[in-house]
Design an enzyme around this catalytic site. Structure first.
Site, short mmCIF file in Angstrom:
data_model
loop_
_atom_site.label_atom_id
_atom_site.label_comp_id
_atom_site.label_asym_id
_atom_site.label_seq_id
_atom_site.Cartn_x
_atom_site.Cartn_y
_atom_site.Cartn_z
N LEU A 52 23.22 51.95 58.77
CA LEU A 52 23.02 51.92 57.31
C LEU A 52 21.56 52.06 56.90
CD1 LEU A 52 25.51 49.04 56.51
CD2 LEU A 52 25.82 51.45 55.95
N SER A 66 26.02 32.92 54.12
CA SER A 66 26.16 31.88 55.15
C SER A 66 25.73 30.53 54.61
CB SER A 66 25.27 32.26 56.33
OG SER A 66 25.12 31.17 57.21
N TYR A 90 16.70 34.99 60.51
CA TYR A 90 18.09 35.36 60.21
C TYR A 90 18.55 34.66 58.92
CZ TYR A 90 23.06 34.61 59.95
OH TYR A 90 24.33 34.48 59.47
N LYS A 122 19.61 36.01 54.77
CA LYS A 122 20.78 35.71 53.92
C LYS A 122 20.31 35.14 52.57
CE LYS A 122 23.95 37.10 56.75
NZ LYS A 122 24.66 38.36 56.48
C1 UD1 Z 1 24.13 29.32 63.48
C2 UD1 Z 1 23.36 29.42 62.21
C3 UD1 Z 1 24.23 29.98 61.13
C4 UD1 Z 1 24.75 31.32 61.54
C5 UD1 Z 1 25.48 31.21 62.85
C6 UD1 Z 1 25.77 32.64 63.28
C7 UD1 Z 1 21.59 27.76 62.02
C8 UD1 Z 1 21.23 26.38 61.59
N1 UD1 Z 1 22.87 28.11 61.82
O1 UD1 Z 1 25.12 28.33 63.29
O2 UD1 Z 1 23.50 30.14 59.97
O3 UD1 Z 1 25.58 31.85 60.56
O4 UD1 Z 1 24.66 30.56 63.83
O5 UD1 Z 1 26.06 32.78 64.57
O6 UD1 Z 1 20.78 28.47 62.53
N2 UD1 Z 1 26.11 24.09 70.56
C9 UD1 Z 1 26.09 23.44 71.80
N3 UD1 Z 1 26.08 24.20 72.93
C10 UD1 Z 1 26.08 25.56 72.91
C11 UD1 Z 1 26.10 26.22 71.64
C12 UD1 Z 1 26.10 25.45 70.50
O7 UD1 Z 1 26.08 22.21 71.86
O8 UD1 Z 1 26.04 26.18 73.98
C13 UD1 Z 1 26.14 23.29 69.33
C14 UD1 Z 1 24.96 23.51 68.42
O9 UD1 Z 1 23.91 22.63 68.72
C15 UD1 Z 1 25.58 23.25 67.06
C16 UD1 Z 1 27.05 23.68 67.22
O10 UD1 Z 1 27.27 23.71 68.62
O11 UD1 Z 1 25.55 21.88 66.77
C17 UD1 Z 1 27.34 25.03 66.62
O12 UD1 Z 1 26.37 25.96 67.10
P1 UD1 Z 1 26.49 27.54 66.84
O13 UD1 Z 1 27.86 28.01 67.20
O14 UD1 Z 1 25.34 28.19 67.51
O15 UD1 Z 1 26.38 27.68 65.27
P2 UD1 Z 1 25.28 27.12 64.25
O16 UD1 Z 1 24.02 26.82 64.93
O17 UD1 Z 1 25.94 26.04 63.48
#
Ligand code: UD1
Length: 341
Positions: free
Chosen positions: A61, A127, A152, A156
């Protein structure tokens, strides 16, 4: 011919599920995607689910010459859903310019073409990241926004500002921004789902890859937060439920039932769930034990966030329907089908 909807990023994770729901609702879909984070096989799988093959144009795009040629060719577009964007939080910190250019210029090119080719309706993928770490939970649409935690997230927040300003001076343009919380899960057919390239950054793909034996161990990022079990709290929304919110938003714009020309809605379950609850619900729903370990906090993580969905429930008439257990099972079934397990 039915109403035609352009879906940018339509072969991606949320995009592909939305294409299926749009087709089920009778819309004709045209996808633009550069396949930078997806494959053309997704189109075949959408066709297997729907029995209808969406039109597909492969380009980036940022190329406004190709985008204009697209609108010359498809002159009956009634509405656009703009998903196409980079979305890896960590990568955005390392490559801010690439994120700002890709996510903002693509939106501006779309807006230019909406004026030039008289397309009135846009649904934008926003988001919950626009709220940062809010002072009060749950967050409503009017909770004050905090500074974004990453480039990122900032793309948004800036995109929403661009949309607000453009709508103000372009009477023909109507926009709905959907602020997604944490989309997870896959289509019940296991034909489409989330396919991260490389090591997943997000929780649920990391869980399913660990369960599949691709990753040795899941790291839980911190258990000493100020939450009941010490791990972070999020609002995990089923991707098919989320996709359905887009169809409602498109109906609302096309039928001109929108109350304001720029509207935004929280799309979540309204329920905060901890990382450890996700892990244990996954184990119960699938019967698979997860090898996990508590490690240090991940920099930039907000402690807890979940949605107040009253406005989406009442104004859009949309509500999350699928349970966390069912959603995690769908993610596991998808992982198994991808890995031939
Ligand atoms: C993040 C972004 C969000 C975005 C999304 C897109 C931030 C604060 N949020 O969401 O804006 O839309 O990514 O992909 O930047 N976790 C673990 N172990 C792992 C992976 C994650 O413990 O291996 C935990 C993280 O600490 C968090 C939760 O799981 O508490 C969700 O993590 P994740 O799926 O990466 O999403 P967000 O960080 O909430």
């Amino acid at each position: 011919m039915g109403r035609q909807v352009l879906v940018t990023g339509g072969t991606g994770y949320i995009g592909s599920h939305t294409v299926v729901e749009l087709q089920a609702a009778g819309y004709d879909v045209v996808i633009i995607d550069d396949l930078s984070n997806s494959t053309a096989e997704v189109i075949d799988n959408i066709e297997k689910i729907s029995g209808i093959r969406p039109a597909f144009e492969e380009f980036n795009l940022l190329n406004n010459v190709q985008l204009e040629a697209f609108f010359e060719k498809y002159s009956d577009i009634d509405a656009i859903i703009h998903f196409a964007a980079f979305k890896a939080v960590g990568e955005s910190v390392a490559k801010p310019l690439s994120y700002y250019r890709n996510n903002l210029v693509s939106l501006m090119n779309i807006l230019d073409c909406m004026s030039k080719y008289h397309v009135s309706n846009l649904v934008f993928s926003s988001s919950c990241t626009v709220y940062g770490q809010p002072d009060q939970l749950p967050v409503t649409e009017n909770t004050p926004k905090k500074d974004a935690e990453s480039p990122y997230g900032n793309t948004k927040a800036i995109s929403e500002e661009i949309l607000r300003d453009v709508v103000q001076v372009t009477p023909q343009v109507n926009v709905i921004a959907l602020r997604y919380f944490n989309p997870i899960g896959a289509h019940p057919t296991s034909l489409i789902g989330e396919l991260p390239r490389g090591v997943p950054g997000n929780l649920v793909p990391f869980i399913t890859q660990t369960a599949a034996g691709i990753r040795q161990q899941l790291s839980v990022f911190g258990d000493d937060y100020d939450t009941p079990d010490g791990s972070n709290i999020r609002d995990y929304i089923n991707v098919v439920d989320l996709a359905k919110a887009h169809v409602i938003a498109i109906d609302r714009l096309i039928n001109k039932t929108n109350a304001e020309r720029f509207e935004f809605f929280n799309i979540g379950t309204g329920k905060g769930v901890s990382v450890l609850e996700v892990v244990h619900t996954f184990e119960e729903a699938t019967g698979v034990k997860l090898n996990y370990k508590i490690v240090d906090r991940r920099p930039g993580d907000v402690v807890k966030i979940y949605a107040d969905t009253t406005i989406a429930n009442t104004v859009l008439g949309w509500k999350a329907e699928t349970s966390l257990a069912e959603t995690l099972l769908s993610a596991w079934n998808w992982e198994k089908s991808v890995r031939n397990l």
